[in-house]
Design a protein around this motif. Structure first.
Motif, PDB file in Angstrom:
ATOM      1  N   PHE A 552       7.241   8.320  -3.390  1.00  0.00           N
ATOM      2  CA  PHE A 552       6.079   7.636  -2.828  1.00  0.00           C
ATOM      3  C   PHE A 552       4.815   8.003  -3.595  1.00  0.00           C
ATOM      4  O   PHE A 552       3.940   7.153  -3.803  1.00  0.00           O
ATOM      5  N   ASN A 553       4.698   9.266  -4.003  1.00  0.00           N
ATOM      6  CA  ASN A 553       3.543   9.660  -4.817  1.00  0.00           C
ATOM      7  C   ASN A 553       3.513   8.882  -6.131  1.00  0.00           C
ATOM      8  O   ASN A 553       2.442   8.512  -6.623  1.00  0.00           O
ATOM      9  N   SER A 554       4.688   8.641  -6.696  1.00  0.00           N
ATOM     10  CA  SER A 554       4.760   7.891  -7.941  1.00  0.00           C
ATOM     11  C   SER A 554       4.363   6.433  -7.732  1.00  0.00           C
ATOM     12  O   SER A 554       3.648   5.853  -8.557  1.00  0.00           O
ATOM     13  N   VAL A 617       5.403   4.953   7.129  1.00  0.00           N
ATOM     14  CA  VAL A 617       4.212   4.753   7.967  1.00  0.00           C
ATOM     15  C   VAL A 617       3.445   6.062   8.115  1.00  0.00           C
ATOM     16  O   VAL A 617       2.209   6.090   8.025  1.00  0.00           O
ATOM     17  N   CYS A 618       4.170   7.156   8.326  1.00  0.00           N
ATOM     18  CA  CYS A 618       3.533   8.474   8.417  1.00  0.00           C
ATOM     19  C   CYS A 618       2.834   8.815   7.106  1.00  0.00           C
ATOM     20  O   CYS A 618       1.713   9.345   7.107  1.00  0.00           O
ATOM     21  N   TYR A 619       3.470   8.487   5.976  1.00  0.00           N
ATOM     22  CA  TYR A 619       2.866   8.746   4.663  1.00  0.00           C
ATOM     23  C   TYR A 619       1.584   7.942   4.504  1.00  0.00           C
ATOM     24  O   TYR A 619       0.578   8.447   3.987  1.00  0.00           O
ATOM     25  N   MET A 620       1.609   6.700   4.933  1.00  0.00           N
ATOM     26  CA  MET A 620       0.424   5.843   4.816  1.00  0.00           C
ATOM     27  C   MET A 620      -0.743   6.397   5.637  1.00  0.00           C
ATOM     28  O   MET A 620      -1.900   6.377   5.187  1.00  0.00           O
ATOM     29  N   LEU A 621      -0.454   6.925   6.824  1.00  0.00           N
ATOM     30  CA  LEU A 621      -1.512   7.399   7.709  1.00  0.00           C
ATOM     31  C   LEU A 621      -2.039   8.774   7.320  1.00  0.00           C
ATOM     32  O   LEU A 621      -3.215   9.085   7.563  1.00  0.00           O
ATOM     33  N   THR A 622      -1.201   9.600   6.707  1.00  0.00           N
ATOM     34  CA  THR A 622      -1.604  10.986   6.425  1.00  0.00           C
ATOM     35  C   THR A 622      -1.943  11.247   4.958  1.00  0.00           C
ATOM     36  O   THR A 622      -2.811  12.064   4.661  1.00  0.00           O
ATOM     37  N   VAL A 633      -1.356  -4.331   4.849  1.00  0.00           N
ATOM     38  CA  VAL A 633      -0.303  -5.357   4.875  1.00  0.00           C
ATOM     39  C   VAL A 633       0.572  -5.268   3.631  1.00  0.00           C
ATOM     40  O   VAL A 633       1.805  -5.365   3.706  1.00  0.00           O
ATOM     41  N   LEU A 634      -0.052  -5.074   2.476  1.00  0.00           N
ATOM     42  CA  LEU A 634       0.711  -4.968   1.232  1.00  0.00           C
ATOM     43  C   LEU A 634       1.612  -3.745   1.230  1.00  0.00           C
ATOM     44  O   LEU A 634       2.779  -3.810   0.814  1.00  0.00           O
ATOM     45  N   PHE A 635       1.096  -2.625   1.707  1.00  0.00           N
ATOM     46  CA  PHE A 635       1.905  -1.402   1.757  1.00  0.00           C
ATOM     47  C   PHE A 635       3.126  -1.614   2.646  1.00  0.00           C
ATOM     48  O   PHE A 635       4.268  -1.335   2.236  1.00  0.00           O
ATOM     49  N   LEU A 636       2.897  -2.102   3.856  1.00  0.00           N
ATOM     50  CA  LEU A 636       4.013  -2.279   4.788  1.00  0.00           C
ATOM     51  C   LEU A 636       4.969  -3.363   4.303  1.00  0.00           C
ATOM     52  O   LEU A 636       6.190  -3.264   4.498  1.00  0.00           O
ATOM     53  N   GLY A 637       4.439  -4.405   3.649  1.00  0.00           N
ATOM     54  CA  GLY A 637       5.299  -5.469   3.146  1.00  0.00           C
ATOM     55  C   GLY A 637       6.227  -4.990   2.052  1.00  0.00           C
ATOM     56  O   GLY A 637       7.442  -5.272   2.078  1.00  0.00           O
ATOM     57  N   TYR A 638       5.688  -4.259   1.082  1.00  0.00           N
ATOM     58  CA  TYR A 638       6.539  -3.735   0.008  1.00  0.00           C
ATOM     59  C   TYR A 638       7.532  -2.709   0.548  1.00  0.00           C
ATOM     60  O   TYR A 638       8.680  -2.643   0.086  1.00  0.00           O
ATOM     61  N   MET A 639       7.110  -1.926   1.525  1.00  0.00           N
ATOM     62  CA  MET A 639       8.030  -0.955   2.105  1.00  0.00           C
ATOM     63  C   MET A 639       9.152  -1.642   2.882  1.00  0.00           C
ATOM     64  O   MET A 639      10.283  -1.143   2.911  1.00  0.00           O
ATOM     65  N   LEU A 640       8.865  -2.791   3.481  1.00  0.00           N
ATOM     66  CA  LEU A 640       9.931  -3.536   4.166  1.00  0.00           C
ATOM     67  C   LEU A 640      11.009  -3.976   3.183  1.00  0.00           C
ATOM     68  O   LEU A 640      12.207  -3.925   3.490  1.00  0.00           O
ATOM     69  N   ILE A 641      10.597  -4.411   1.989  1.00  0.00           N
ATOM     70  CA  ILE A 641      11.586  -4.798   0.975  1.00  0.00           C
ATOM     71  C   ILE A 641      12.427  -3.592   0.567  1.00  0.00           C
ATOM     72  O   ILE A 641      13.663  -3.671   0.471  1.00  0.00           O
ATOM     73  N   ILE A 642      11.759  -2.459   0.328  1.00  0.00           N
ATOM     74  CA  ILE A 642      12.482  -1.240  -0.064  1.00  0.00           C
ATOM     75  C   ILE A 642      13.429  -0.787   1.051  1.00  0.00           C
ATOM     76  O   ILE A 642      14.582  -0.421   0.792  1.00  0.00           O
ATOM     77  N   VAL A 643      12.953  -0.830   2.290  1.00  0.00           N
ATOM     78  CA  VAL A 643      13.772  -0.401   3.434  1.00  0.00           C
ATOM     79  C   VAL A 643      14.980  -1.319   3.599  1.00  0.00           C
ATOM     80  O   VAL A 643      16.091  -0.860   3.909  1.00  0.00           O
TER      81      VAL A 643
END
Length: 684
Positions: A552-554, A617-622, A633-643
């Protein structure tokens, strides 16, 4: 006979030793040279070139520097260098061609207006001058970039220009692959971003821009030490400064006296005042023959901590594997062995009083509900698993190093397309085993369902990027290229794999299926499907969550990820843990006379994706300070594809592990019905 056996054994032993020797040689060769995807370039000044009798092409003196898109930890929207009103290149040198992976990641590499000549020191040189008035749109965009801490990414000799600074509690300075364009001090005088590192950037409600950079180039001389003519660049470092030069006076890049602090360049003009920004730079060259060209990335990679954390992650995962392996061995060697011994009785009356996994032998291979959908998921999951395994393997060998920009994404996309044949084959084989007849629909769904969902989400997110004017917006031509790869390569290969899958003989299961389904006993609450499925994802996620932090850092914090050896090991451990968890829970469900294991085995390990999404989600908030709804929206959208892809991968591993286990245990004991309708057991 004994002599021939010994000769045969010696031959096998010799062949094994030969293979090990060849493997050792390959490993040695892979470590003996650097695999960045490019060859080193030698640079010379005029005197060195004439002395070595080299041409300008063989040993140039001009060093090309490029600029890339700017990004921020506080926004998912990167912007091209030209989007900001910086100095623009006006020469004839063109931009390097970007590969598919670079375009997908939003890289936009352009020639830099900063001129570098080998071993030529530049004390203070002006690049350009910009003038603004209050309220100017370009000025407002610069202020927003400074507020959100956008970072430059410059490239010299295919190396990132690094910004090195001291970090509290660390022995070595941390070297980032980008440097800030500016920073902001809020109305309470709290310094944000890079302002913290500068004592003179303290005025409240002020935006500052780093309009001066000092570039330090460290090189290795091959004539003195190295056995080649010319010089190779080892490191490129930059130190940004904010300096308010006189509007038309002489440039002042360094203080005349020690201890004097130059006035910083603000981006906040008065109402009727005209703001002038003069962009300047300095260049220094330093010779260092103690390092070689093949180790020039080490100063960036070594400055990144976390190696000890990686080993902790590996040890943690291995402990989990040993724990699960112990439980699995205990079940297989003790509990399951006792079951087999108990069921292998000659007395039919005793057998009829028994309970457990053997009593569902007539229903355990009953095709599941929505079998078509399950087979499609299994085909796509197999496609993703093979793509990930091959990509990580080649990355671990060094073929997809950080210097080979975009290679990781390009390789992943190409492999995903090529393994479409595997997806069609697996889906067709399982669907035929389920007794399915609609093989054309199965092939179409395998080719278009999962890729269609992923591509649809990707297009929606790309529209948002287009509206926001981000450089990550994939060009229309690239979208057409992706569609061609999908419809012209992946889909036909899927159809070919499906054709051969249906042509193969149907998979025969050890037990016949009864006409009437057996009633499943009432289960306690913690053994019911939703809870049992969610419990199955805890252990697999526990072995990867540390690795997820670095990945995620990358992706989101723009750090270099290079520890593919650790990643490959964690990948292998994840497969083992998913397999063992699926087998254990599958056995417990069968002992409870629950034969609905097809979907449950897939969902049990697939639930690891639920914890991955919660972690994101925890990573995004902290860890991130995203600004604006679009970034969220972009963060959660791309993460949905990865998930989604991760869900299919882990679910497929769990299904095939459980499928193998169920076939094995029911192949050990064959059940038959005698003429009187009673049941007896024979053990092989």
């Amino acid at each position: 006979l004994t002599t021939s056996c010994r000769i045969s054994a010696c031959a096998v032993r010799s062949e094994t030793m030969l293979r090990l020797a060849l493997l050792t040689i390959l490993i040695t060769l892979s470590r003996s040279f650097y695999l960045p995807g490019m060859a080193p370039t030698q640079y010379c000044n005029d005197q060195e070139r004439e002395a070595a009798h080299l041409t300008k092409k063989e040993c140039p003196k001009n060093i090309s520097m490029y600029v890339n898109a700017l990004d921020s930890d506080e926004s998912v929207l990167p912007y091209e260098y030209t989007k900001f009103d910086f100095c623009q290149y006006e020469g004839s040198r063109g931009s390097p061609t970007e590969n598919l992976g670079q375009v997908m990641f939003g890289e936009r590499i352009r020639p830099s207006p900063y001129s570098l000549t080998f071993n030529e020191t530049v004390k203070c040189r002006e690049v350009c001058k910009k003038t603004y008035k209050k309220g100017n749109k370009k000025l407002n965009f610069l202020q927003r970039g400074a507020l959100l801490d956008y970072h430059h990414h410059w490239i010299v000799d295919n190396m990132p220009v690094a910004w090195c600074y001291e970090v509290e509690g660390e022995e070595k300075p941390y070297c980032a692959t980008g440097f800030p364009m500016g920073c902001y001090v809020d109305k309470n005088g709290i310094q944000n971003g890079a302002c913290i590192a500068y004592a003179n950037l303290v005025e409240p409600s002020s935006h500052y821009i780093f309009n001066h950079v000092t570039i330090i180039i460290i090189y290795h001389n091959g004539t003195e030490k190295g056995g080649y003519s010319g010089n190779r660049l080892l490191r490129a470092k930059v130190y940004p400064e904010s300096i308010a030069h006189d509007k038309d006076g002489p440039l002042t890049c360094f203080p005349e006296k020690e201890g004097v602090i130059l006035k910083p360049q603000k981006l906040n003009p008065a109402k009727d005042e005209e703001l002038t920004i003069r962009y300047t730079y300095s260049v220094l060259f330093q010779k260092n023959n103690s390092h070689t060209w093949s180790t020039r990335w080490d100063y960036i990679l070594d400055s990144m901590p976390h190696t000890s954390i990686q080993w902790f992650s590996i040890v943690n995962s291995i402990v989990i594997v040993l724990f699960l392996s112990g439980m699995l061995a205990m079940i297989l060697m003790r509990t399951l062995h006792k079951d087999l011994a108990r069921y292998n009785q000659e007395s039919a009356e005793d057998v009829q009083e028994e309970f457990g996994w053997k009593l569902v032998h007539g229903d355990v291979f009953r095709p599941p509900s929505y079998g078509m959908l399950l087979t499609v998921f299994l085909g796509s999951g197999s496609q993703i698993a093979m793509m990930a395994m091959v990509t990580i393997f080649f990355a671990g060998l060094g073929f997809l190093s950080p210097a080979n920009r975009g290679a990781l994404m390009t390789t992943s996309l190409v492999l995903f397309m090529l393994f479409g044949a595997l997806a069609g084959f697996i889906s067709a084989r399982i669907y035929k085993m389920f007794g399915g007849k609609k093989w054309k629909i199965n092939a179409l769904l395998t080719a278009f369902l999962v890729p269609g969902i992923s591509f649809g989400l990707f297009l929606l997110l790309d529209i948002i990027l287009w509206v926001k004017g981000s450089s990550s917006a994939v060009p229309f031509i690239t979208i057409l290229a992706l569609q061609f790869m999908w419809f012209g390569i992946s889909a036909p290969l899927t159809f070919v794999g499906s054709y051969f899958g249906f042509k193969r003989k149907v998979i025969e299961n050890p037990e016949r299926t009864n006409q009437m389904p057996r009633q499943i006993p009432e289960r306690v609450i913690y053994k019911r499907a939703p809870i049992a499925i969610l419990m199955g994802g805890i252990l697999p996620f526990s072995c990867i969550f540390i690795q997820c932090h670095f990945i995620f850092n990358s992706i989101w914090s723009h750090q270099i990820y290079y520890m593919f050896g650790f990643l490959f090991l964690v990948f292998a451990i994840l497969i083992v843990i998913c397999s063992e968890v699926a087998i254990l829970l599958c056995y417990f469900h069968l002992r409870g006379e629950d034969y609905h294991w097809w979907w449950r085995s897939f969902l049990t390990t697939g639930s690891t994706a639920v914890y991955l999404f919660l972690y994101s989600v925890c990573y995004m908030l902290t860890q991130l300070s995203l600004d604006g709804a679009a970034s969220h929206v972009l963060f959660l959208g791309y993460m949905l594809i990865i998930v989604l892809l991760f869900f299919l991968f882990t679910g497929t591993i769990g299904f095939f592990a459980c499928f193998w286990f169920v076939r094995k245990i029911y192949a050990v004991v064959n059940c038959h019905n005698n003429n009187k309708g009673t049941m007896y057991l024979e053990c092989h």
